[in-house]
Scaffold this active site. Structure first.
Site, PDB file in Angstrom:
ATOM      1  N   CYS A   1      48.486  28.787  43.289  1.00 23.40           N
ATOM      2  CA  CYS A   1      47.816  29.093  42.025  1.00 23.40           C
ATOM      3  C   CYS A   1      47.881  30.593  41.746  1.00 23.40           C
ATOM      4  CB  CYS A   1      46.361  28.621  42.075  1.00 23.40           C
ATOM      5  SG  CYS A   1      45.470  28.830  40.511  1.00 23.40           S
ATOM      6  N   CYS A   2      47.622  31.410  42.772  1.00 23.26           N
ATOM      7  CA  CYS A   2      47.706  32.866  42.612  1.00 23.26           C
ATOM      8  C   CYS A   2      49.130  33.311  42.275  1.00 23.26           C
ATOM      9  CB  CYS A   2      47.234  33.560  43.883  1.00 23.26           C
ATOM     10  SG  CYS A   2      45.455  33.502  44.175  1.00 23.26           S
TER      11      CYS A   2
ATOM     12  N   CYS B   1      39.098  35.698  39.569  1.00 19.99           N
ATOM     13  CA  CYS B   1      39.016  34.596  38.617  1.00 19.99           C
ATOM     14  C   CYS B   1      37.652  33.912  38.728  1.00 19.99           C
ATOM     15  CB  CYS B   1      40.130  33.583  38.883  1.00 19.99           C
ATOM     16  SG  CYS B   1      41.786  34.194  38.489  1.00 19.99           S
TER      17      CYS B   1
ATOM     18  N   CYS C   1      36.921  31.334  41.554  1.00 23.86           N
ATOM     19  CA  CYS C   1      37.165  31.847  42.910  1.00 23.86           C
ATOM     20  C   CYS C   1      36.303  33.052  43.268  1.00 23.86           C
ATOM     21  CB  CYS C   1      38.638  32.207  43.065  1.00 23.86           C
ATOM     22  SG  CYS C   1      39.755  30.816  42.797  1.00 23.86           S
TER      23      CYS C   1
ATOM     24  N   CYS D   1      45.687  37.653  47.438  1.00 20.58           N
ATOM     25  CA  CYS D   1      46.300  36.774  46.444  1.00 20.58           C
ATOM     26  C   CYS D   1      47.820  36.821  46.458  1.00 20.58           C
ATOM     27  CB  CYS D   1      45.782  37.124  45.053  1.00 20.58           C
ATOM     28  SG  CYS D   1      46.123  38.824  44.561  1.00 20.58           S
TER      29      CYS D   1
END
Length: 244
Positions: free
Chosen positions: A129-130, A212, A215, A240
């Site tokens: 996702c990162c 984010c 997170c 990340c």
């Protein structure tokens, strides 16, 4: 029945007698930024909009340095972070902060194939996702530049204790600078409070480190300042991928 609420992290106050030390650190930081701007044709600052990044932004603006500024709009930022961007544009009207977003199709594919909150399932899923929302946009943001800057500090985490001022990003083939690497949390906030630099409202809600929305969470007083980032993971995996 009284509900107990733990004390959260708070913005550190300016320490008495710190003015001289802060002035010296500020002058050193100015010199570093001038050196970077003067030795590169196209240096770009990757601002996460964190407190230390706002110190750098304020100095780039105040010194009128030829350093471009951009930020990564991951699509999952807090409303408070987006509001800060609007405030920055009002405080520094002559300065443009470019926004880089993830490739829409890649972000949608991740959600559709893995699930909206798959990043909670494993370190691998979170890093993917990162990669989509941060690393790939960063690569686009610094394409063509010959140097990039970060707001990283040694004090921030266990993975940054040996952070240098200057390094070479071999993976991207570009010079990389961490100009505020040796500042403490107190240094950062002393500068911000003394110079009325805009900052994210989440800091007043117990967030010492902001990423984010899904997170990041508030941190209790006395906890590590990055304890609220990817809190479900081991502390040594809490990066990340931007800083390989």
């Amino acid at each position: 029945m009284k509900i107990f609420k733990p004390a959260l992290w708070k913005i550190p106050p300016i320490e008495n007698g710190s003015e001289t030390a802060l002035a010296e650190k500020t002058e050193t930081l100015k010199q570093r930024l001038h050196r970077i701007a003067g030795s590169h044709r196209d240096a770009r600052f990757a601002s996460s909009l964190a407190a230390e990044d706002m110190v750098i932004t304020d100095l780039i603006a105040g010194e009128n340095l030829n350093i471009g500024i951009f930020t990564l709009d991951t699509g999952l930022l807090h409303a408070e972070t987006l509001n800060l961007l609007d405030r920055i544009e009002r405080v520094y009207p002559h300065m443009q902060i470019k926004r880089f977003q993830p490739i829409r199709e890649d972000a949608l594919h991740y959600v559709e194939s893995k699930g909206r909150f798959a990043f909670y399932d494993s370190v691998e899923a979170r890093r993917e996702c990162c990669r989509i929302r941060k690393t790939e946009p960063l690569d686009r943001a610094i394409a063509g530049a010959d140097a990039w800057l970060t707001g990283q500090r040694r004090e921030q985490s266990a993975t940054r204790t040996e952070l240098p001022f200057a390094e070479y990003d071999a993976g991207r083939g570009i010079d990389k600078y961490n100009p505020i690497f040796d500042w403490s949390e107190h240094d950062v906030w002393a500068y911000i409070l003394a110079n009325n630099v805009p900052y994210n409202d989440l800091y007043r809600q117990g967030f010492p480190s902001i990423g984010c929305d899904p997170c990041t969470r508030p941190v209790k007083a006395g906890e590590d300042i990055r304890a609220g980032r990817w809190w479900w993971e081991d502390k040594n995996s809490k990066e990340c991928g931007l800083h390989k």
